[in-house]
Design an enzyme around this catalytic site. Structure first.
Site, PDB file in Angstrom:
ATOM      1  N   ASP A   1     -21.551   0.600  16.773  1.00  0.00           N
ATOM      2  CA  ASP A   1     -22.454   1.601  17.872  1.00  0.00           C
ATOM      3  C   ASP A   1     -22.293   0.923  18.548  1.00  0.00           C
ATOM      4  OD1 ASP A   1     -21.416   3.623  15.547  1.00  0.00           O
ATOM      5  OD2 ASP A   1     -23.734   3.846  16.014  1.00  0.00           O
TER       6      ASP A   1
ATOM      7  N   CYS B   1     -10.662   2.610  11.988  1.00  0.00           N
ATOM      8  CA  CYS B   1     -10.750   1.028  12.185  1.00  0.00           C
ATOM      9  C   CYS B   1     -10.491   0.713  13.426  1.00  0.00           C
ATOM     10  CB  CYS B   1     -10.645   0.456  10.478  1.00  0.00           C
ATOM     11  SG  CYS B   1     -10.883   1.028   9.276  1.00  0.00           S
TER      12      CYS B   1
ATOM     13  N   TYR C   1     -12.737  -6.698   6.261  1.00  0.00           N
ATOM     14  CA  TYR C   1     -13.836  -5.335   7.295  1.00  0.00           C
ATOM     15  C   TYR C   1     -14.833  -6.389   7.590  1.00  0.00           C
ATOM     16  CZ  TYR C   1     -11.249  -2.172   4.426  1.00  0.00           C
ATOM     17  OH  TYR C   1     -10.543  -0.665   4.353  1.00  0.00           O
TER      18      TYR C   1
ATOM     19  N   HIS D   1     -21.071   3.229  13.405  1.00  0.00           N
ATOM     20  CA  HIS D   1     -19.957   4.089  12.922  1.00  0.00           C
ATOM     21  C   HIS D   1     -18.060   3.958  12.394  1.00  0.00           C
ATOM     22  CE1 HIS D   1     -23.721   6.824  13.099  1.00  0.00           C
ATOM     23  NE2 HIS D   1     -23.248   7.065  11.740  1.00  0.00           N
TER      24      HIS D   1
ATOM     25  N   ASP E   1       0.328   4.575   8.772  1.00  0.00           N
ATOM     26  CA  ASP E   1      -1.304   4.353   9.316  1.00  0.00           C
ATOM     27  C   ASP E   1      -0.482   5.013  11.085  1.00  0.00           C
ATOM     28  OD1 ASP E   1      -2.119   3.091   7.373  1.00  0.00           O
ATOM     29  OD2 ASP E   1      -3.493   1.934   8.600  1.00  0.00           O
TER      30      ASP E   1
ATOM     31  N   GLU F   1       0.891  -0.728  -0.371  1.00  0.00           N
ATOM     32  CA  GLU F   1      -0.465  -0.046  -0.130  1.00  0.00           C
ATOM     33  C   GLU F   1       1.232   1.091   0.064  1.00  0.00           C
ATOM     34  OE1 GLU F   1      -3.970  -0.801   1.909  1.00  0.00           O
ATOM     35  OE2 GLU F   1      -2.320  -1.148   3.241  1.00  0.00           O
TER      36      GLU F   1
ATOM     37  N   GLU G   1      -4.996   5.529   8.366  1.00  0.00           N
ATOM     38  CA  GLU G   1      -4.475   6.099   7.086  1.00  0.00           C
ATOM     39  C   GLU G   1      -3.545   7.697   7.253  1.00  0.00           C
ATOM     40  OE1 GLU G   1      -6.884   4.899   6.120  1.00  0.00           O
ATOM     41  OE2 GLU G   1      -7.139   2.868   5.418  1.00  0.00           O
TER      42      GLU G   1
ATOM     43  N   HIS H   1      -1.617  -3.843   8.578  1.00  0.00           N
ATOM     44  CA  HIS H   1      -1.503  -2.610  10.254  1.00  0.00           C
ATOM     45  C   HIS H   1      -3.123  -3.298  10.689  1.00  0.00           C
ATOM     46  CE1 HIS H   1       0.168  -0.017   6.479  1.00  0.00           C
ATOM     47  NE2 HIS H   1       0.510   0.765   7.497  1.00  0.00           N
TER      48      HIS H   1
END
Length: 299
Positions: free
Chosen positions: A144, A111, A139, A180, A86, A82, A218, A197
């Protein structure tokens, strides 16, 4: 001298957070910072940071010590992957002020890396059945924390959600879905299995003896395009804010070296090589060390 956090406990040992005080009618509305000595303040800008004549990473031992104190570290991955840096911090040490600072200086897509077994305990499934992400970033469904939050997007609410995810006392019913905060599923074996990462965040938590929940995002340049911050920009940023900067390869090298020492100690006392990280040593100590030196030498 090795950091106290590394010599006082084994790599698989994680400090146990204090039990949050439960309200009479339900889950807590706050979680204390861990470690207890962690500052709630954001990083302070170093006004007279000296200019470097050449690029260099910081010693990884210093980065681990800083991380164990609840500070941010900057972690670079390989330029052929990449090529991004981070910000990573322990989820248990993330205050509202730190989250606000992190949002301001990053892409904002914050994240939190968690082990797969913990995600299963919290009933947080994968975001999609078929992962088409180029680097297979895992992912999950977003969440929340339900208690003590409002919209879920504020720095306060996201920091509280992260600390709740880092708590071993949390249960699935404490979280709403979608939300979120973006949990990521770290692969078993950490950076020796996947040079990402996500795995770096979990490994740093494990090494530092903190709950295994690492927050990451990032770094981006403060320009009109919001372009990704590359190696030299990340170095300037780390120096500006007094942060330690390492690479994923350095972390892999550190793990390989210390697992070899651990296995040698186990054999010395007449037991089988230690389990855990040592099972992934096939990733190659020499390859990790060589890659680290190559990154240090790049112009």
């Amino acid at each position: 001298m090795a950091p106290a956090a590394l010599t006082a406990q084994s790599e698989s040992s994680v400090s146990q957070p204090p039990t949050p005080s439960l309200k009479m009618n339900g889950p807590p509305t706050d979680f204390p910072l861990i470690p207890a000595t962690a500052s709630s303040s954001r990083p302070q800008e170093v006004l007279d940071a000296p200019l470097r004549e050449e690029f260099a990473f910081d010693p990884i031992e210093e980065a681990i010590e800083a991380f164990a104190r609840g500070e941010f570290v900057v972690v670079m991955d390989d330029e052929g992957r990449e090529n991004e840096g981070d910000l990573i911090v322990a989820g248990s040490a993330l205050s509202t002020q730190k989250m606000a600072w992190m949002i301001k200086h990053s892409s904002g897509y914050i994240c939190v890396a968690l082990p797969g077994d913990r995600l299963e305990e919290l009933a947080i499934p994968m975001m999609v059945p078929e992962n088409e992400d180029r680097h297979r970033t895992a992912y999950t469904v977003t969440v929340d924390y339900k208690h003590g939050t409002t919209t879920g997007i504020s720095a306060h609410d996201r920091a509280l959600t992260v600390r709740a995810l880092a708590s071993p006392h949390a249960s699935p019913s404490w979280f709403s879905r979608p939300g979120h905060m973006v949990p990521l599923r770290a692969r078993p074996g950490g950076v020796l299995t996947r040079r990402g990462h996500t795995e770096s965040a979990i490994d740093l938590c494990e090494i530092a003896g903190l709950p295994r929940a690492g927050v990451l995002c990032e770094l981006v340049e403060d320009d009109e395009e919001g372009s990704m911050m590359r190696r030299d920009g990340c170095r300037r940023f780390a120096d500006r804010w007094g942060l330690k900067m390492i690479s994923v390869e350095m972390l892999a090298w550190w793990r390989e070296e210390h697992q070899q020492q651990k296995d040698s100690a186990c054999r010395y006392v007449g037991v089988a090589p230690c389990s855990g990280w040592g099972a992934h040593r096939e990733a190659g100590y020499q390859r990790s060390a060589n890659s680290m030196h190559q990154m240090q030498a790049r112009p």
